[in-house]
Design an enzyme around this catalytic site. Structure first.
Site, PDB file in Angstrom:
ATOM      1  N   HIS A  84       0.391   5.605  -0.721  1.00 53.14           N
ATOM      2  CA  HIS A  84      -0.096   7.053  -1.181  1.00 53.14           C
ATOM      3  C   HIS A  84       0.627   8.213  -2.040  1.00 53.14           C
ATOM      4  CE1 HIS A  84      -2.755   6.505   2.556  1.00 53.14           C
ATOM      5  NE2 HIS A  84      -2.164   6.237   3.450  1.00 53.14           N
ATOM      6  N   TYR A 122     -14.016   5.009  -3.127  1.00 50.55           N
ATOM      7  CA  TYR A 122     -14.093   5.223  -1.806  1.00 50.55           C
ATOM      8  C   TYR A 122     -15.516   5.029  -1.858  1.00 50.55           C
ATOM      9  CZ  TYR A 122     -14.362   5.353   3.142  1.00 50.55           C
ATOM     10  OH  TYR A 122     -14.055   4.938   4.668  1.00 50.55           O
ATOM     11  N   SER A 177     -10.468  14.317   6.715  1.00 51.02           N
ATOM     12  CA  SER A 177     -10.193  12.452   7.663  1.00 51.02           C
ATOM     13  C   SER A 177      -7.879  13.311   7.664  1.00 51.02           C
ATOM     14  CB  SER A 177      -9.863  11.680   6.484  1.00 51.02           C
ATOM     15  OG  SER A 177      -9.166  10.437   6.674  1.00 51.02           O
ATOM     16  N   SER A 215     -14.532  -4.609   6.644  1.00 50.66           N
ATOM     17  CA  SER A 215     -15.711  -3.433   6.614  1.00 50.66           C
ATOM     18  C   SER A 215     -14.782  -2.530   7.547  1.00 50.66           C
ATOM     19  CB  SER A 215     -16.530  -4.463   6.731  1.00 50.66           C
ATOM     20  OG  SER A 215     -16.166  -4.813   8.307  1.00 50.66           O
ATOM     21  N   PHE A 216     -15.542  -1.249   7.414  1.00 52.91           N
ATOM     22  CA  PHE A 216     -14.024  -0.960   8.189  1.00 52.91           C
ATOM     23  C   PHE A 216     -14.640  -0.785  10.071  1.00 52.91           C
ATOM     24  CE2 PHE A 216     -14.232   3.201  10.460  1.00 52.91           C
ATOM     25  CZ  PHE A 216     -13.765   4.152  10.000  1.00 52.91           C
ATOM     26  N   LYS A 236       0.701  -1.193   0.205  1.00 48.54           N
ATOM     27  CA  LYS A 236       0.223   0.209  -0.301  1.00 48.54           C
ATOM     28  C   LYS A 236       1.040   1.691   0.470  1.00 48.54           C
ATOM     29  CE  LYS A 236      -1.428   1.436   3.694  1.00 48.54           C
ATOM     30  NZ  LYS A 236      -0.865   2.913   3.940  1.00 48.54           N
ATOM     31  N   GLY A 275     -14.775   6.913   8.180  1.00 46.87           N
ATOM     32  CA  GLY A 275     -15.106   6.365   7.110  1.00 46.87           C
ATOM     33  C   GLY A 275     -16.368   6.790   7.507  1.00 46.87           C
TER      34      GLY A 275
END
Length: 272
Positions: A56, A140, A85, A175-176, A54, A207
């Site tokens: 950014h 998202y 966020s 899931s969040f 991952k 989220g």
């Protein structure tokens, strides 16, 4: 199936590493800046292939030939929600230690002075490659609305061939709510996590989608929209999509067209 679930926790290329791995690096190298010493990159290189990494980072800071050898998944999110966020994250991380309020952060955002920005440049670099067979563009908002549907797209893209039951397990695992409850993905659950400021919002915070409208004052909204978003919204609502007037999906729809118009026609990063 266990390997599929564990792959969600593989190390990222950029800060921070998941859960205990990040904390261990901080404890082993308390006086080092791991972003410059390469500790995270070394950890990523130690994981056997195939692996999930991952980051950014924008496309311009990744290897130019990355799409020739890797599958890349790009997730776009509404700029207002990204701004809120990111504000909380910059206050939480000791490596940043931002002390200002949301209004001050928004001013930096609009002037393209935040880390890993500007937002529109980041988007446009990936958008230019969206038709490449090795890039999957996700929103998202779509994942929040129907995670299983987006996982099915991901399954097809990666050719992993998961069954419906396996996809349901992945949806539950990722899931969040579950990610917020796991120390492996929510650093705030680790006691005395050395990289986080005490008293700030959790690393995995809320989220929500569309919550930025509840956080911006009218003056902040005017500043945010004054950078160009309002122009595209009016154009799209009055000319391109009049049928969306009054629709609860209008904001999301116009956001997606903003991405298309800006990236295809060279909108500047400062407009966001």
């Amino acid at each position: 199936m266990e390997e599929v679930l564990l792959s969600l926790l593989r190390p990222p290329l950029s800060f921070p590493l998941p859960g205990f791995l990040a904390v261990n690096i901080f404890k082993q190298h308390p006086d080092e800046d791991s972003s410059t010493t390469g500790a995270f990159l070394a950890r990523a290189e130690s994981v056997p292939s195939p692996r999930v990494i991952k980051t950014h980072m924008p496309s311009s800071l990744l290897p130019p030939s990355i799409l020739e050898s890797c599958k890349v998944i790009y997730v776009a999110r509404h700029p207002g929600d990204v701004c809120v966020s990111y504000y909380h994250l910059q206050r939480l991380l000791k490596s940043v230690n931002f002390k200002g309020d949301l209004e001050e952060f928004l001013d930096l955002w609009c002037r393209d002075l935040v880390l890993r920005g500007p937002y529109w440049s980041h988007l446009s670099e990936a958008w230019a490659k969206r038709t490449h067979p090795n890039l999957l563009w996700l929103y998202y908002e779509d994942m929040k609305k129907d995670l299983l549907r987006e996982l099915q797209r991901l399954d097809h893209f990666l050719a992993t061939g998961l069954t419906e039951d396996e996809l349901l397990q992945v949806a539950q695992h990722s899931s969040f709510a579950n990610m917020k409850a796991r120390p492996a993905t929510n650093l705030s659950l680790i006691p005395e996590s050395p990289g986080l400021m005490p008293g700030e919002a959790e690393f995995v915070r809320k989220g929500a989608t569309g919550d930025w409208v509840n956080r911006f004052t009218s003056q902040m909204k005017a500043k945010f929209q004054g950078k160009g978003i309002v122009y595209w919204r009016l154009l799209l609502q009055r000319i391109v999509c009049p049928s969306y007037r009054g629709s609860s999906d209008r904001e999301d729809f116009c956001f997606r067209l903003q991405i298309s118009c800006r990236c295809d026609f060279g909108g500047t990063s400062g407009d966001a």
